[in-house]
Write an enzyme that holds these catalytic residues in place. Structure first.
Site, short mmCIF file in Angstrom:
data_model
loop_
_atom_site.label_atom_id
_atom_site.label_comp_id
_atom_site.label_asym_id
_atom_site.label_seq_id
_atom_site.Cartn_x
_atom_site.Cartn_y
_atom_site.Cartn_z
N HIS A 103 -16.99 -8.85 2.81
CA HIS A 103 -15.88 -9.72 3.19
C HIS A 103 -16.02 -11.11 2.58
O HIS A 103 -15.11 -11.65 1.96
CB HIS A 103 -15.80 -9.81 4.71
CG HIS A 103 -14.72 -10.73 5.19
ND1 HIS A 103 -14.96 -12.04 5.51
CD2 HIS A 103 -13.39 -10.52 5.33
CE1 HIS A 103 -13.83 -12.60 5.86
NE2 HIS A 103 -12.86 -11.70 5.77
N ASN A 154 3.57 -41.05 -3.10
CA ASN A 154 2.64 -41.39 -2.01
C ASN A 154 3.31 -42.39 -1.08
O ASN A 154 3.44 -42.15 0.13
CB ASN A 154 1.35 -42.02 -2.56
CG ASN A 154 0.52 -41.03 -3.35
OD1 ASN A 154 0.84 -39.85 -3.39
ND2 ASN A 154 -0.53 -41.51 -3.98
N CYS A 176 4.59 -39.83 -10.13
CA CYS A 176 3.20 -40.23 -10.36
C CYS A 176 2.41 -40.30 -9.08
O CYS A 176 1.34 -40.87 -9.04
CB CYS A 176 3.14 -41.55 -11.12
SG CYS A 176 3.76 -42.94 -10.16
N ARG A 236 -2.65 -48.22 -13.52
CA ARG A 236 -2.66 -49.29 -12.51
C ARG A 236 -3.44 -50.47 -13.04
O ARG A 236 -4.48 -50.29 -13.67
CB ARG A 236 -3.32 -48.79 -11.22
CG ARG A 236 -2.45 -47.83 -10.43
CD ARG A 236 -3.29 -47.18 -9.36
NE ARG A 236 -4.22 -46.27 -10.01
CZ ARG A 236 -4.38 -44.99 -9.67
NH1 ARG A 236 -3.71 -44.47 -8.69
NH2 ARG A 236 -5.25 -44.24 -10.32
N LYS A 287 0.83 -1.19 0.00
CA LYS A 287 0.00 0.00 0.00
C LYS A 287 0.88 1.26 0.00
O LYS A 287 0.66 2.18 -0.80
CB LYS A 287 -0.90 -0.02 1.23
CG LYS A 287 -1.98 1.05 1.24
CD LYS A 287 -2.79 1.00 2.55
CE LYS A 287 -3.71 -0.21 2.60
NZ LYS A 287 -4.40 -0.33 3.88
#
Lengths: 882, 882
Positions: B453, B774, B838, B559, B24
Site C-alpha cells: 500500500h 495573491n 504573476c 520585484r 474495472k
C-alpha cells in the site's frame, strides 16, 4: 463658422437656455423681453468660453459680432463708444450656467479714457463722479486684466485720502482725484511695462478675455469642487450698458431678496446705499440701509421695485435675489437669480409657495436640499445654559458651532484634516477663504453686514456665522482676537451662535433642533415621492426611538458587539474568550457559564430594541469584530502582572497567551465576523437563542416583532448555508420549547467583493442582503480607512484621484459596481429580495441617489441623518439628485 | 422502472462506458468480449449506487435482474449457487468510474456456508482449502458488512496458529480450521446478535449494499478530495465467479504491469505468489516473487500472460496494471487498468509509445501530469555528500525527502499545517493513512514490498518512499524507530531516498534534478500544443537564467524591493525614508543623496536581469511594500538607544519617529505600492531612471532589451495616468540625454478588486496588465493570508467552505471572476493587450487551466515551476485539464 451664433442681444437671447447664456445672461434676456427696466446689453455665449480655453483665436471670429452689438447699444442709448461728448460705458461680467457668486471677475465703467472721461463729466454734470469712475475703472482693469497688485492702487488711494484730510473715498475732491489718476496710470505702467490702454475696443476685448480666464482661477475651481459643478461648462460674458448709482443723492444701488433669506418670511428684504455703486454694498465697506428705508427715501421707486420683484417670483416660481440701480430717479434691474437662503428659509418659502399656489408639492420638496435638511438638524445653543458672551455681531447665518480659534483658511483646513473643530476668525472674508469656511465649524468677522461675503457664503454652506463684531479686534499677525481686555489666542475654544449673533468663550452647551410644522410637511411630501425607504443604524433602544421619531421605517443595522463592552459584560466576554478552544471539561464548563450569562444580557438588549421598533423590521447583526478587541492591551496586562498574586498571575497569563494567540497583522482581514461563528459556533448559537427568546417573550406580551438575523463578513455559499441552517434549527428549537410561533428572516452583509461576486449563490440561503459599504470600500479599494486617511487619502483627493472621500461618498466605479452586482445577482435567484445599505454612505445624498438608481430597497443611516436621507431619497426619485 | 437497465453480464456491457460500469467493470467487459480468459460475471451499474444513496429500496427493483444474472453464471460454470455438491462462489467488488485503489470494500468467496463448504471440499478435492476459504469469507463478510472488529478474528486466528504450533496460516491443519470456524461464527454472533447468514442470496444482497456504502467511508472521501474526484459519481459492483489461486502448487495469483512502473522500461514487471489468493500479494504479508520467476515456474502460463498483456496495451494504448489468478494451471485475468507509474516512468512510457507508434505526441503530453512534472523536478540526494545511512529498504517511490519523524498520519497532517516537514514512519500503511502520506515529505515502512500500500500510494503522489526496512523496529506507542542500538524519536530529522532505498539520519544534502532527453521531448511537445506562454517570477539574474533554461519566455515579475534589503543598501534606504517629507534644504539634500546612491545600485540590478533575459520581455515592478518594512523594529531601536552617544541618539530618535509615523493597523491595505509613488514621486522617478539608463547601456552594447515598467496596487485611472506620464517623461529625458532610442511598455498589476472593476479605464493608459492574484485573493475574500492560515483557513477547508486553499489554487468564483473581468474590460479598450498572471497561482495546474479559459496571454511562476506550467498549459489547451 458662420452657422454658429456667438453673441445675442438681451432682446434676442433665449431666456430658457442657461447652459448657453449663463444664468445671469438668460435672466437678463427674460427680463428685458418681458419689459422690465434693464439697461441695454448683450451676451457672449459659454460656447465661446469653451472654445477660448482651447484656442484663444476664437476672439477673432466673434469680434465682428461684438462690434455690431456695441453699435446696436450706441443706437439704443444714443451714446457713443469712445465718444468724447457722451460716451457709452459698459460693464463686463461673468455669468455661469450655475451661479458662482463672487467667484469670477467683473469690470465696470469700461470705455473710459482721458478723453471720454471729460465727456462723462459733461454729460453727467458731475466731474468728481466721472473722475472717480475712471479711477475705479483703472484700478479694476489693472488688477483684474493685468494682475497689477491691488494694494498698490489702494495705497495710493489711502495716501490721497490722508493728504485731502478725508475719511471716505467719496469725500475726495476732484482735484485730488485728477492727481490720483496720474499716479494710477504710472502704477499701471510700472507694473505692466505698458501704457494704460486708451482704446475702448482694446479695453473691451481684453476684459472679455479676462472674464473667460477667470473661469479657471483657484477660488473658482475650489468653489466648483465644493459645489460639484462641472468644470467644462464655461462662463458667458455679459456686456451691459452702465447704469450709475453714484451720480448724486437721487441715485443709489441695492440688493434685495423677494423674501427674507434668513427666515423665509414673505417680505421684501435687502439693503441699499444712496449715491453708490453696486460693489459698495457687496464689499461690506459702507454699512448699507435696510430696504424698508427705501420706501421713505424714494417711495415711487420702492413701489416699482415691489411690483417688479413680485412679478419676478411669478415668472421664476422661486424667491429671487435682485440687484438694482437707481440712476437719477430711474430704476434699473441689473440682475435677478434664485436667491440663496438658509435652510429654514428654504423650508418656509417652499411651503408658503405651495400655499400661495406658486409651486406644487413635488417642486416644494426639490426646493429643500438634503444639505439644508442637515443644517436644520444642527444643534442650537441651549438657552438655559450659562453663557459667556464675549461680544455680539450680526446673526449672519443661523445655527451654532464650537471649535478652536484659527486665523487663516489654510489652518482651518489643516486642522480639520487632523479632526480638530475650528472657528475661523477674519476681519472680513474674501473668495480666497472659501476652503477655510468649508472646513470650519463657523466663522466670525469684525467687519461686514448681512450681505457681506462671509454672511452669504456661510448661509450657503449652512455654517454658523457672526459678522460685523465691531468690538472685536482681529490681529492676523499675532493671531489674536481681542475684545476689551480679553485676548483669545489661536487654539482657544470658542462658540459662534449665528442665530443670535453671540460670540462666546468656551464650548457652549447645545441642544437638538426641533422640527417645525413646515419642515414636517416637506418630509411628508418627500416620503410621498421617494422610492427608497429610510431605515436606521441603532444599537440601543434610545437610538432606535429617536430614529423612529425622525421617520425611520426599520433598523437596518443593530450591532451586537458594543453590548459586550459594558463594565458588567466585558469580564464575562473575556472569560469566554480565554475558555474558547480550551480542551477538557473545565474549558467546556467555563464556556457554558460565560455563554449563559451573556445570553441573559443579550436577550435584554434585544427585547429593548424590538419594543422600541414595534411593528417594524429590526436587523440584528451577530458578533463582528475580532475577539482581541475585547481583550485588554498587552502593556496593561504586563503592568498588572508586576503586582499580581500567584492566582491573579495565572489568570493574567492566560489572558496574555490569548492576546498573543489572537494577534493579527491585518485584523481587518482576519479572524472576525462569521469566521468566528464558524470556528466557535457556540457564540452565534447563543446570540440566535437570545434573539428568538426575546421575540417569544414579546410575542407573548402581544408586541409585534419583525426580527432579521444578519451574518457578517460572509463570502461563500457554504458559510451562508451553515448559518441559515443554524438559525432555522435554533428557531425551531425555541418554537418547540416555548410553544410560541414567530417568523424571522436570515440574511447577510455584502461587505466583501467575493460576496457581491457570488451573490447569486448566497441568495440561495440568504433572505435579505445589506451592503456594508464601509468594509466593502476598504476591501475593494484595498484601503484600510484609518491608515489611508492618516497617510495618503486626503492628498489623493487634492490630486484629483478621487473627487470625494470614498468613505463619505460611495465610489460608484468601485464598490458601487459591486453593490449593483449584488442586487442583480441576488434577485436573479431570489426575486424581489430586500437589499439595503448600512454603511455610512446610507446617509450621504449622492450615495443615496446611487442606491435609488440600482433599485435598493432601503438605505440605513444614523438616526440623526434619517430626515436628510428621506429628502435625498425623494430628490433621487424626482430626478434632481443623481 | 423496466426501461432502465441496471445489470449487465460481462459479455453484454459497453466497455467504453466507464461512467456507468466503473473502470474495472468496463475493462472486464472489453476483455471478456475480446476473448480473454475472464471468469464469468456481471456488473451492477453506478446508477444503482447513486439511487441507493437516496433510497436503499432500489435493491428491490434490481433484485430480479441480479437473480437472473446469477442463474446465467450457474449455466456458464455448471456450478450452483447454494449447491452443496458443486457450489458457485463469487467475488463482490467495487469499481468506480475513476480508479480509487484499495479505498472501497471487496468480499471474496461469497456463497459459502456449512453446507456448500462441504461441496467445495469435494469438488476441489481439498478440504483444508475449502475450510480456509470459508474462514476468510466469514472474516471478510463480518468485518466489512457488519463491522465486526477485525482484530477479534485475527486474535482467534493467531491463537489457532499457536495452538497448532505453526507460523503461517496455510500451515494450519483442517481440524484446527474446523474449530476456528465455530469460533468465528461465535464471534460474529456475539458482535452482531445474529447467526452468520447461511443463505447465499442474503449474503449477496448484503455484500452489494456494503460495497455501495463503502463509497462514503472516510478514507474514500479523503481520497476523492485529494484526487479531486466528483463525490456524485458512485461505484459499480462487480460480481465475478471466484477463481482460486490457492488450490495447490499449480495455482497462484499475481499482479503485473505491462512496463516497469518505476522506470518505464518496456518489460513485464510484477509479482506473484504460488498457492495464494490475491490479497496476499497486495497486503504485503507474504513476500512475493518477481514476475520473471514465473517463466521458470510456469513457462506456458508466462508466455500466455505476455501475449495477453501485450495485446492489452494495443487495446488500451496505455500501460496496464493487470491482476491474474492461476487456478489449476489455467490463467484467469481478473482485472486490468491503466497502471499507476512514477513520473519518470510516465515520461519514458509516453515517449516510447510514440516511438512504437502506439500513441501520437498530443496523447503523449497528456500522459504526463503537471504533478508528475513537479516530481521530476524533485531534488535528489547529492551522491558526493557524506551520508549517514541508518538502514536500507526497497526503493519503493523515487526522489528524496527530509523531515522530522512522526508516527501517525494525523500528526503528519498537523505538523504540515504548522509548516514543519515530516517523514511518516509506520510498520505498514493502510488506506486510513492517506492524509498523512499526503502531508509528509516521504514515508518509511518496516514491512511490505514494491506493490504494498505505502509503495503504490507514494508513487501515485510522487512522495519518496522506502518500504520493507526489515531491520527497523517501529514502536508506535513509544514513538520510536530503532535500528540496532540507534534509536530515533519523534521530531528527529531524517531523510528517505526512495531512489536508492536508503534511510538516512539528518537532512541529507540534495541536488537539483536533471532533465532527460525524453523529458525535454515531452516539454517540447507541450509547447507545441499550449496557447498560454509561461514566464517566470525572478528577482535576480541567477533566477532568471535558471527559469530561461527551464523554458520561461519572459520575466513576468521582477520585484525591486529585495534589492534594497542588502547590507550595503538598507542603510541608504533608511536614510532616504527618514529624509522623506522633511522640509528645508537639508531634507532635500539628504533625499537627493540617498536616491543618487540607490539609482546606481538599481541600475546594476536591472542590467544583470536584462542581460540574462536578452531578447525576452522583462517586467520590472516598482517599489511595492510599505516603507516601514525597511526600518528596524521598534524594540531594537529602543535597545540601541540605551547605549547610544548623543549623536547616535538623535539619529535613532529620527528613526523612531518615522517608525511611529509609518505605523499602520492594516499595512496590507495601507501606504504602499503606487500610493508611495504618488506622494513621494522621487522614488519611482529614481527607479524609472535606473531602468531606462540600464536599457541604454545594454542597447549601446548591442544587447536587445525589452523592458516593461509595472506599477503596483493601482486602483484608479488617475494613478495609472500619472505614472504612465511619469514614465513617458523620464524615458524621453533619458533618450534625449543619451541620444539612444529604445522602446518600453508601461502597465499595471491587477491586484485590487477596483482595478478589475475599472480595467477599461486603466487600459486607457496601461499597455499591459499582470494579475497579482495573491493580493487579489486577499482583498476579494477579505483574508489576510497569514492571519487566515493561522486562524481559520484550514478549518474552513476541512469544513468544505473551500475545496482547496484559495491561496494555492485560484478561487474561480471570487478573484477568478475579477481576472476574467480585467481581461474583457481591458481588451475592450486596448484590443489584444497582454494580460498575464504573476501570483503563486501561476504555477498551479488548475489555476493555469483557468487562465487558459479566460484567454490570458501568459502565466508567470517561480523558475522551478516553469516546466510544470508548460505541461499544464498544454493540458489546458488539449482539454484534459479544466
Amino acid at each position: 463658422m458662420p452657422s454658429e451664433r456667438y453673441v445675442y442681444s438681451l432682446k434676442e437671447g433665449d431666456g430658457s437656455n442657461r447652459l448657453l447664456l449663463g444664468g445671469k445672461g438668460a435672466n437678463l434676456c427674460t427680463m428685458a423681453q418681458s419689459g422690465l427696466p434693464i439697461p441695454p446689453g448683450f451676451v457672449i455665449t459659454t460656447e465661446v468660453c469653451r472654445k477660448y480655453m482651447v484656442n484663444p483665436a476664437i476672439m477673432d471670429e466673434i469680434w465682428d459680432d461684438v462690434k455690431a452689438s456695441v453699435l446696436r447699444l450706441e443706437k439704443e442709448t444714443g451714446k457713443g463708444f469712445n465718444d468724447s461728448k457722451n460716451p457709452l460705458l459698459v460693464s463686463v461680467r461673468s455669468g455661469a450656467p450655475i451661479s458662482m457668486p463672487g467667484m469670477m471677475e467683473t469690470i465696470l465703467n469700461l470705455g473710459l479714457n482721458d478723453e471720454t472721461v471729460k465727456g462723462l463729466a459733461e454729460s453727467s454734470g458731475n466731474k468728481r463722479f466721472a473722475l472717480d469712475s475712471y479711477r475705479r475703472f483703472i484700478q479694476m482693469f489693472g488688477s483684474v486684466v493685468d494682475e497689477v497688485n491691488f494694494d498698490l492702487f489702494e495705497g495710493a488711494l489711502a495716501k490721497t485720502r490722508k493728504d485731502a484730510g478725508v475719511e471716505q473715498d467719496y469725500q475726495i475732491p476732484a482735484e485730488a482725484l485728477e492727481k490720483l489718476l496720474v499716479e494710477y496710470k504710472a502704477i499701471y505702467k510700472k507694473s505692466t511695462g505698458n501704457d494704460f490702454p486708451t482704446d475702448p475696443w482694446i479695453q473691451l476685448r481684453r476684459a472679455i478675455e479676462a472674464v473667460f480666464k477667470s473661469w479657471n482661477i483657484p477660488r473658482a475651481v475650489t468653489y466648483r469642487k465644493i459645489n460639484k459643478i462641472d468644470d467644462s461648462l464655461g462662463t458667458a460674458v455679459n456686456v451691459i450698458t452702465m447704469a450709475f448709482g453714484n451720480l448724486g443723492n437721487d441715485c443709489g444701488t441695492g440688493v434685495c431678496f423677494t423674501r427674507n433669506p434668513s427666515t423665509g418670511e414673505n417680505k421684501l428684504y435687502g439693503e441699499f446705499l444712496i449715491n453708490a455703486q453696486g460693489e459698495d454694498v457687496v464689499a461690506g465697506i459702507r454699512t448699507p440701509m435696510p430696504i424698508a428705508q427705501l420706501e421713505k427715501e424714494m417711495p415711487e421707486i420702492y413701489k416699482e421695485l415691489c411690483t417688479i420683484t413680485s412679478n419676478l417670483e411669478k415668472t421664476y416660481h422661486d424667491m429671487q435675489d435682485v440687484e438694482f440701480t437707481i440712476e437719477r430717479g430711474k430704476l434699473f434691474i441689473l440682475q435677478t437669480r434664485a436667491g440663496k437662503r438658509t435652510a429654514s428659509a428654504a423650508v418656509k418659502v417652499a411651503v408658503d409657495m405651495v400655499n400661495e399656489g406658486l409651486i406644487d408639492t413635488k417642486t416644494a420638496v426639490t426646493r429643500v436640499s438634503p444639505e439644508q435638511v442637515e443644517m436644520l438638524l444642527h444643534r442650537q445653543i441651549d438657552k438655559s445654559a450659562k453663557l459667556d458672551v464675549i461680544t455680539k455681531g450680526l446673526p449672519a447665518s443661523p445655527g451654532a458651532g464650537a471649535g478652536m480659534l484659527v486665523f487663516s483658511a489654510d489652518e482651518a483646513e489643516e486642522w480639520a484634516r487632523q479632526g480638530k473643530p475650528t472657528i475661523l476668525a477674519r476681519p472680513e472674508t474674501s473668495p480666497d477663504d472659501i476652503h477655510g469656511l468649508f472646513a470650519s465649524q463657523g466663522v466670525v468677522t469684525s467687519r461686514g453686514g448681512m450681505t457681506s461675503h462671509a454672511a452669504v457664503v456661510a448661509r450657503g454652506m449652512g455654517k454658523p456665522a457672526v459678522c460685523g463684531c465691531e468690538e472685536a479686534v482681529i490681529d492676523l499677525d499675532k493671531e489674536t482676537l481681542t475684545v476689551g481686555n480679553r485676548v483669545f489666542k489661536k487654539g482657544d475654544m470658542v462658540t459662534v451662535d449665528g442665530t443670535t449673533g453671540n460670540f462666546l468663550a468656551g464650548e457652549a452647551k447645545m441642544v437638538d433642533a426641533t422640527f417645525t410644522d413646515d419642515f414636517k410637511k416637506i418630509l411628508a411630501w418627500a416620503d410621498e415621492n421617494a422610492k427608497l425607504q429610510v431605515w436606521t443604524n441603532a444599537d440601543t433602544p434610545e437610538d432606535a426611538k429617536r430614529a423612529r421619531d425622525f421617520g425611520a421605517k426599520g433598523v437596518g443595522l443593530c450591532r451586537t458587539e458594543h453590548m459586550f463592552m459594558g463594565v458588567d459584560r466585558l469580564p464575562v466576554m473575556q472569560s469566554l474568550i480565554v475558555a474558547l478552544g480550551e480542551a477538557g471539561e473545565d474549558g467546556k464548563k467555563a464556556r457554558a457559564d460565560a455563554l449563559a450569562k451573556l445570553k441573559v444580557m443579550q436577550k435584554d438588549d434585544f427585547t429593548g430594541i424590538f419594543k422600541a421598533m414595534e411593528g417594524l423590521p429590526v436587523i440584528i447583526r451577530l458578533l463582528d469584530p475580532p475577539l482581541h478587541e475585547f481583550l485588554p492591551k498587552e502593556p496593561n496586562v504586563l503592568e498588572a502582572l508586576k503586582t499580581a498574586t500567584p492566582e491573579e498571575a495565572k489568570k493574567l497569563n492566560n489572558v496574555l497567551e490569548k492576546i498573543h494567540q489572537l494577534h493579527e497583522n491585518n485584523p481587518m482581514l482576519g479572524f472576525r465576523g462569521c469566521r468566528l461563528g464558524m470556528i466557535y459556533p457556540e457564540i452565534y448559537e447563543m446570540q440566535m437563542n437570545a434573539i428568538f427568546e426575546a421575540v417569544v417573550e414579546l410575542t407573548k406580551q402581544g408586541v409585534t416583532v419583525k426580527p432579521e438575523v444578519m451574518i457578517p463578513i460572509v463570502g461563500t455559499r457554504a458559510e451562508m448555508k451553515f448559518f441559515r441552517e443554524m438559525a432555522d434549527r435554533i428557531a425551531a428549537e425555541v418554537k418547540k420549547a416555548t410553544g410560541v410561533d414567530f417568523s424571522y428572516l436570515v440574511g447577510t452583509m455584502i461587505e466583501l467583493p467575493r460576496a457581491a461576486l457570488v451573490a447569486d449563490q448566497l441568495a440561495e440561503y440568504a433572505q435579505f442582503f445589506s451592503c456594508g459599504t464601509n468594509d466593502l470600500t476598504q476591501t475593494t479599494l484595498g484601503y484600510s480607512r484609518d491608515d489611508a486617511e492618516n497617510k495618503f487619502l486626503f492628498q489623493y483627493i487634492d490630486k484629483g484621484v478621487f473627487k470625494e472621500n470614498p468613505f463619505a461618498e460611495l465610489d460608484r466605479d468601485g464598490p458601487g459596481q459591486l453593490v449593483k452586482m449584488a442586487v442583480e445577482k441576488g434577485r436573479s435567484v431570489n426575486p424581489g429580495m430586500s437589499v439595503g445599505i448600512c454603511g455610512e454612505h446610507g446617509g450621504n445624498p449622492s450615495s443615496i441617489a446611487f442606491c435609488h438608481s440600482v433599485n435598493l430597497s432601503y438605505v440605513s443611516c444614523s438616526p440623526f441623518r434619517v430626515p436628510v436621507a428621506r429628502v435625498a431619497a425623494a430628490h433621487a426619485a424626482l430626478g434632481v439628485l443623481k
